[in-house]
Design a protein around this motif. Structure first.
Motif, mmCIF file in Angstrom:
data_model
loop_
_atom_site.group_PDB
_atom_site.id
_atom_site.type_symbol
_atom_site.label_atom_id
_atom_site.label_comp_id
_atom_site.label_asym_id
_atom_site.label_seq_id
_atom_site.Cartn_x
_atom_site.Cartn_y
_atom_site.Cartn_z
ATOM 1 N N MET A 44 0.208 -3.848 -7.843
ATOM 2 C CA MET A 44 -0.005 -4.266 -6.461
ATOM 3 C C MET A 44 1.262 -4.259 -5.615
ATOM 4 O O MET A 44 1.175 -4.174 -4.402
ATOM 5 C CB MET A 44 -0.643 -5.658 -6.425
ATOM 6 N N TRP A 45 2.459 -4.352 -6.251
ATOM 7 C CA TRP A 45 3.662 -4.299 -5.422
ATOM 8 C C TRP A 45 4.943 -3.914 -6.153
ATOM 9 O O TRP A 45 5.773 -3.188 -5.636
ATOM 10 C CB TRP A 45 3.891 -5.628 -4.685
ATOM 11 N N ARG A 46 5.103 -4.401 -7.394
ATOM 12 C CA ARG A 46 6.415 -4.295 -8.020
ATOM 13 C C ARG A 46 6.835 -2.849 -8.267
ATOM 14 O O ARG A 46 7.994 -2.472 -8.037
ATOM 15 C CB ARG A 46 6.413 -5.078 -9.335
ATOM 16 N N ASN A 47 5.910 -2.018 -8.729
ATOM 17 C CA ASN A 47 6.266 -0.628 -9.033
ATOM 18 C C ASN A 47 6.606 0.148 -7.766
ATOM 19 O O ASN A 47 7.547 0.942 -7.745
ATOM 20 C CB ASN A 47 5.132 0.049 -9.805
ATOM 21 N N ASP A 57 0.875 -1.175 0.000
ATOM 22 C CA ASP A 57 0.000 0.000 0.000
ATOM 23 C C ASP A 57 0.912 1.226 0.000
ATOM 24 O O ASP A 57 1.544 1.534 1.015
ATOM 25 C CB ASP A 57 -0.906 -0.018 1.234
ATOM 26 N N CYS A 58 0.963 1.921 -1.131
ATOM 27 C CA CYS A 58 1.949 2.995 -1.289
ATOM 28 C C CYS A 58 1.465 4.336 -0.748
ATOM 29 O O CYS A 58 2.172 5.335 -0.890
ATOM 30 C CB CYS A 58 2.328 3.152 -2.760
ATOM 31 N N LYS A 89 3.531 1.662 -14.586
ATOM 32 C CA LYS A 89 3.088 3.044 -14.427
ATOM 33 C C LYS A 89 2.081 3.318 -13.317
ATOM 34 O O LYS A 89 1.889 4.479 -12.953
ATOM 35 C CB LYS A 89 2.498 3.533 -15.750
ATOM 36 N N LEU A 90 1.390 2.328 -12.784
ATOM 37 C CA LEU A 90 0.391 2.578 -11.743
ATOM 38 C C LEU A 90 0.750 1.819 -10.477
ATOM 39 O O LEU A 90 1.348 0.740 -10.520
ATOM 40 C CB LEU A 90 -1.011 2.180 -12.207
ATOM 41 N N MET A 91 0.348 2.396 -9.321
ATOM 42 C CA MET A 91 0.613 1.773 -8.027
ATOM 43 C C MET A 91 -0.662 1.710 -7.195
ATOM 44 O O MET A 91 -1.483 2.634 -7.219
ATOM 45 C CB MET A 91 1.684 2.554 -7.266
ATOM 46 N N PHE A 92 -0.785 0.639 -6.435
ATOM 47 C CA PHE A 92 -1.902 0.473 -5.516
ATOM 48 C C PHE A 92 -1.645 1.272 -4.244
ATOM 49 O O PHE A 92 -0.580 1.192 -3.634
ATOM 50 C CB PHE A 92 -2.086 -1.004 -5.155
ATOM 51 N N GLY A 93 -2.642 2.048 -3.844
ATOM 52 C CA GLY A 93 -2.608 2.757 -2.571
ATOM 53 C C GLY A 93 -4.040 2.965 -2.121
ATOM 54 O O GLY A 93 -4.965 2.948 -2.943
ATOM 55 N N THR A 94 -4.241 3.171 -0.838
ATOM 56 C CA THR A 94 -5.602 3.295 -0.318
ATOM 57 C C THR A 94 -5.937 4.684 0.199
ATOM 58 O O THR A 94 -7.079 5.108 0.144
ATOM 59 C CB THR A 94 -5.825 2.286 0.828
#
Length: 272
Positions: free
Chosen positions: A254-257, A4-5, A221-226
């Motif tokens: 979900m995690w790599r980026n 969760d970035c 290019k995209l990251m998961f965050g809440t």
């Protein structure tokens, strides 16, 4: 693996615990309940009883391999003292990036007063996260939060990685263009709802992020965050699971980026 970035330990409403330590424990409990291995915690643009300083967060979290800290910047008070303090935190690798809050504070990203932040980020190869789009506080001025503002500085500071937070909501089309066009810009999908997703709104915003995924067409290019605790972590993961992604796009998001951008060590991920 889930990172969760974009989380906070601020106290936004009276129902949240007054104690910072209790809110920290609450974050860990929600991470455990939802299978989140790592969280990036962002400090605010101001410090008060409900918004801990970067130093308070670092002291609380010292030695915790499951969290990283990004330092919020107060641009109206940006002088040599704040810049030098941020430099010391970067030199000692205690923080993973810097966060700007245009709108909450009235400044344009291209204002020269902000340039020392971009120079710091370039010197230490850390990302600059930028609030874009709608604001939690209705007194904030959204003309400063348009995602096109990020394009100006992304072009002028090519050596800096910028994170366009909240995908510019509701300016998704503009945000996806800025992310697509600039190799040094990523987007995070945090903070698209308050609390849990309401079904009709979730259908709408799922379509918007699906369009962004298709347009950008790049798994890096995209990251998961809440935006926890503003947004519910479990509801957010359910929303993310509904997005139309390739396997590479999902793993990247979900995690790599985030692991790459924030330099979260491989061993730290494996231990999560």
């Amino acid at each position: 693996m889930i990172i969760d970035c974009h989380t906070h330990l601020n106290r936004y409403v009276e129902s949240q615990p007054v104690s910072l330590a209790e809110r920290y424990a609450q974050l860990h409990a929600d991470m455990d309940a939802n299978g989140v291995q790592h969280a990036v915690v962002l400090s605010s643009y101001t410090v008060n009883a409900d918004r801990p300083s970067t130093d308070e967060l670092l002291d609380l979290m010292e030695g915790d391999p499951r969290v990283s800290v990004v330092a919020g910047v107060s641009v109206p008070h940006l002088g040599s003292d704040q810049v030098m303090h941020l430099r010391r935190l970067l030199e000692t690798r205690r923080i993973k990036g810097l966060k700007l809050y245009p709108g909450y504070q009235p400044f344009h990203l291209y204002d020269r007063v902000v340039h020392p932040i971009y120079e710091l980020a370039g010197d230490f190869d850390v990302p600059v996260m930028v609030h874009t789009g709608d604001t939690f506080n209705p007194k904030a001025k959204v003309r400063y939060t348009h995602p096109m503002e990020v394009d100006d500085v992304a072009v002028d500071f090519r050596e800096v990685t910028f994170v366009l937070c909240h995908m510019g909501n509701p300016w998704f089309v503009d945000a996806m263009e800025v992310v697509y066009k600039n190799e040094n810009v990523l987007g995070d999908i945090s903070g698209l709802t308050l609390g849990t997703f309401e079904p009709r709104y979730e259908r709408m915003v799922t379509g918007k992020i699906d369009e962004a995924l298709a347009f950008i067409n790049n798994p890096s290019k995209l990251m998961f965050g809440t935006d926890w605790p503003i947004s519910d972590m479990g509801s957010y993961l359910a929303f993310a699971a509904k997005l139309e992604t390739t396997d590479d796009e999902r793993e990247g998001m979900m995690w790599r980026n985030a692991a790459r951008v924030f330099r979260i060590p491989v061993q730290e991920r494996a231990d999560g």
